[in-house]
Design a protein around this motif. Structure first.
Motif, PDB file in Angstrom:
ATOM      1  N   UNK A 247     111.800   6.931 100.937  1.00 18.34           N
ATOM      2  CA  UNK A 247     110.725   6.501 100.131  1.00 18.34           C
ATOM      3  C   UNK A 247     111.375   6.365  98.654  1.00 18.34           C
ATOM      4  N   UNK A 248     110.848   5.704  97.846  1.00 20.06           N
ATOM      5  CA  UNK A 248     110.938   5.673  96.364  1.00 20.06           C
ATOM      6  C   UNK A 248     109.616   5.851  95.842  1.00 20.06           C
ATOM      7  N   UNK A 249     109.410   6.761  94.882  1.00 19.59           N
ATOM      8  CA  UNK A 249     108.038   7.179  94.174  1.00 19.59           C
ATOM      9  C   UNK A 249     108.312   7.186  92.733  1.00 19.59           C
ATOM     10  N   UNK A 250     107.345   6.192  92.127  1.00 21.49           N
ATOM     11  CA  UNK A 250     107.621   6.044  90.630  1.00 21.49           C
ATOM     12  C   UNK A 250     107.145   7.350  89.841  1.00 21.49           C
ATOM     13  N   UNK A 251     107.948   7.373  88.790  1.00 19.47           N
ATOM     14  CA  UNK A 251     107.594   8.464  87.865  1.00 19.47           C
ATOM     15  C   UNK A 251     106.794   8.003  86.811  1.00 19.47           C
ATOM     16  N   UNK A 252     105.445   8.232  86.741  1.00 19.44           N
ATOM     17  CA  UNK A 252     104.428   7.757  85.604  1.00 19.44           C
ATOM     18  C   UNK A 252     104.055   8.677  84.586  1.00 19.44           C
ATOM     19  N   UNK A 253     104.203   8.333  83.606  1.00 23.59           N
ATOM     20  CA  UNK A 253     103.550   9.096  82.418  1.00 23.59           C
ATOM     21  C   UNK A 253     102.721   8.383  81.656  1.00 23.59           C
ATOM     22  N   UNK A 254     101.343   8.630  81.572  1.00 20.73           N
ATOM     23  CA  UNK A 254     100.287   7.919  80.908  1.00 20.73           C
ATOM     24  C   UNK A 254     100.390   6.528  81.171  1.00 20.73           C
ATOM     25  N   UNK A 255     100.517   6.137  82.373  1.00 27.50           N
ATOM     26  CA  UNK A 255     100.494   4.679  82.722  1.00 27.50           C
ATOM     27  C   UNK A 255     101.595   3.860  82.666  1.00 27.50           C
ATOM     28  N   UNK A 256     102.686   4.454  81.937  1.00 27.98           N
ATOM     29  CA  UNK A 256     103.889   3.816  81.873  1.00 27.98           C
ATOM     30  C   UNK A 256     105.100   4.395  83.011  1.00 27.98           C
ATOM     31  N   UNK A 257     105.887   3.581  83.444  1.00 29.30           N
ATOM     32  CA  UNK A 257     106.565   4.072  84.584  1.00 29.30           C
ATOM     33  C   UNK A 257     108.176   4.316  84.033  1.00 29.30           C
ATOM     34  N   UNK A 258     108.326   5.433  84.029  1.00 33.03           N
ATOM     35  CA  UNK A 258     109.629   6.038  83.556  1.00 33.03           C
ATOM     36  C   UNK A 258     110.818   5.802  84.402  1.00 33.03           C
ATOM     37  N   UNK A 259     110.486   5.891  85.507  1.00 32.08           N
ATOM     38  CA  UNK A 259     111.482   5.793  86.345  1.00 32.08           C
ATOM     39  C   UNK A 259     111.210   6.039  87.976  1.00 32.08           C
ATOM     40  N   UNK A 260     112.091   6.136  88.996  1.00 35.86           N
ATOM     41  CA  UNK A 260     111.869   6.494  90.362  1.00 35.86           C
ATOM     42  C   UNK A 260     112.515   7.397  91.171  1.00 35.86           C
ATOM     43  N   UNK A 261     112.210   8.363  92.093  1.00 34.01           N
ATOM     44  CA  UNK A 261     112.457   9.543  92.814  1.00 34.01           C
ATOM     45  C   UNK A 261     112.646   8.670  94.151  1.00 34.01           C
ATOM     46  N   UNK A 262     113.721   9.101  94.626  1.00 35.94           N
ATOM     47  CA  UNK A 262     114.187   8.783  96.301  1.00 35.94           C
ATOM     48  C   UNK A 262     114.335  10.029  96.714  1.00 35.94           C
ATOM     49  N   UNK A 263     113.578  10.097  98.072  1.00 37.71           N
ATOM     50  CA  UNK A 263     113.728  11.084  98.962  1.00 37.71           C
ATOM     51  C   UNK A 263     114.014  10.527 100.287  1.00 37.71           C
ATOM     52  N   UNK A 264     114.582  10.984 101.196  1.00 38.65           N
ATOM     53  CA  UNK A 264     114.661  10.865 102.780  1.00 38.65           C
ATOM     54  C   UNK A 264     114.050  11.802 103.406  1.00 38.65           C
ATOM     55  N   UNK A 265     113.069  11.417 104.162  1.00 36.78           N
ATOM     56  CA  UNK A 265     112.232  12.351 104.639  1.00 36.78           C
ATOM     57  C   UNK A 265     112.247  12.051 106.373  1.00 36.78           C
ATOM     58  N   UNK A 266     112.318  13.095 107.172  1.00 29.86           N
ATOM     59  CA  UNK A 266     112.255  12.831 108.571  1.00 29.86           C
ATOM     60  C   UNK A 266     110.974  12.017 109.123  1.00 29.86           C
TER      61      UNK A 266
END
Length: 377
Positions: A247-266
């Motif tokens: 899953x890729x989760x957006x890193x959002x600060x005050x409505x602006x997307x700074x980047x994305x975090x990717x996790x692998x989850x069972x």
């Protein structure tokens, strides 16, 4: 006589209850169009003697009353053609918006102020009540009946109360819309400011992106990250042979997307609660990153202030022009790691001469340079 009085009381009670119900509905609305549509439709529904209701609002120049809500097929046609009436025109709406008082055409066949409307041929009585905010007329509530003399004093009083509630609801809806518009503008400015400072920060790192990896992901998640970055929402990939779902989760600060975090989850653990947790963690990460950036910027600002104060103290300690210049070029060269620094001062020029800004400052007869090793030429 008793039966007649009893019937009048029953009608009066019904009308008051209808007014209360309609007022309760409209004051809870925040969208102006929805508010106006609900109001006119409820009036026709709750008052059997009224077969058509509409609301006009004045334009900013207060020259025309524009139809904003109207019931039935006739209302749809009138709205479609942009129906409006001039303030002060020979019409019930024209008069009520000019005079600011209730106007009634008790019998439209003999009335001098009723304007015949081809979409409402059955109208035999028309009542218009001004919509007021304080002393200002903002529009009018217009109701029509198929019966002559349909609007007695009791009904006019009830509808006047309702019109006052509608006017208040209109004001609240407008204030709410203004507030949301201002809030959206603030959010846009915050996003733009956040984007600008982070772009500056990344330029300072001399990188377009930075990345940290923990573990050994088996699949390339760049497509998933790009999806999260473009949509601002969690992107979910395909489960692999190990039973892990990226899953890729957006890193959002005050409505602006700074980047994305990717996790692998069972896959067996992936549910809505886990996704909410992932987004909350990404949100906390955004705050931590911004705090770290602010801390670094404050450190750099402190260091700049220290260097400027140090150089200023050394320069001001000198009293000779040559010594001041030599100290300045030496200290500035060291602070900026510049291999060569040159300062020139020159005599005043004619007033008509235009001097373009330069990296050097000059004065004829005085020239101090630093060639990088503290010596001056």
């Amino acid at each position: 006589m008793y039966n007649t009085l009893e019937a009048r009381v029953a009608i009066r009670t019904r009308d008051i209850e209808a007014t209360y119900d309609i007022s309760r509905v409209v004051v809870s609305q925040r969208d102006l169009s929805t508010l106006l549509d609900r109001a006119v439709n409820l009036i026709v529904e709750r008052f059997p003697i009224i077969y058509h209701a509409q609301i006009f609002l004045l334009d900013s120049e207060r020259a025309y009353a524009h139809l904003r809500a109207s019931t039935g097929e006739a209302g749809r046609q009138l709205l479609a053609r942009g129906h409006r009436l001039a303030v002060g025109s020979v019409s019930v709406i024209g008069q009520v918006t000019e005079q600011g008082r209730v106007v009634i055409a008790r019998d439209t066949t003999t009335s001098d102020i009723h304007r015949h409307n081809e979409f409402l041929p059955d109208t035999r009585a028309e009542l218009a009540i001004p919509l007021r905010i304080g002393d200002e007329v903002i529009g009018a509530l217009d109701v029509q009946s198929k019966q002559r003399e349909a609007f007695d004093d009791d009904l006019v009083s009830v509808l006047q109360t309702m019109a006052d509630q509608i006017a208040l609801a209109i004001q609240n809806a407008r204030l709410y819309q203004e507030w949301t518009t201002q809030l959206e503008a603030v959010e846009r400015n915050n996003r733009a400011a956040t984007r600008a400072v982070w772009q500056d920060y990344m330029r300072g790192l001399r990188a377009s992106s930075t990345q940290s990896v923990a573990g050994t992901p088996a699949t390339d998640a760049s497509a998933l990250q790009n999806e999260a970055l473009s949509t601002g929402r969690i992107a979910i990939g395909q489960t692999d042979e190990r039973g892990l779902t990226p899953i890729a989760v957006p890193v959002i600060l005050r409505g602006e997307i700074l980047g994305a975090v990717v996790w692998e989850i069972p896959q067996r653990l992936l549910d809505d609660n886990r996704l909410l947790l992932a987004q909350e963690l990404a949100n906390r990460l955004a705050i931590s990153l911004d705090n770290a950036r602010l801390f670094e910027e404050s450190q750099r600002a402190t260091e700049r202030e220290r260097i400027v104060n140090m150089i200023a103290a050394k320069v001001t300690a000198q009293t000779d022009i040559d010594e001041i210049l030599q100290t300045a070029v030496r200290e500035v060269g060291q602070a900026l790691h510049a291999p060569q620094v040159s300062i020139r001062l020159r005599q005043a020029v004619e007033k008509s001469e235009v001097i373009q800004p330069r990296l050097e400052s000059a004065h004829a007869g005085k020239d101090s340079r630093n060639n990088g090793n503290g010596r001056h030429a």
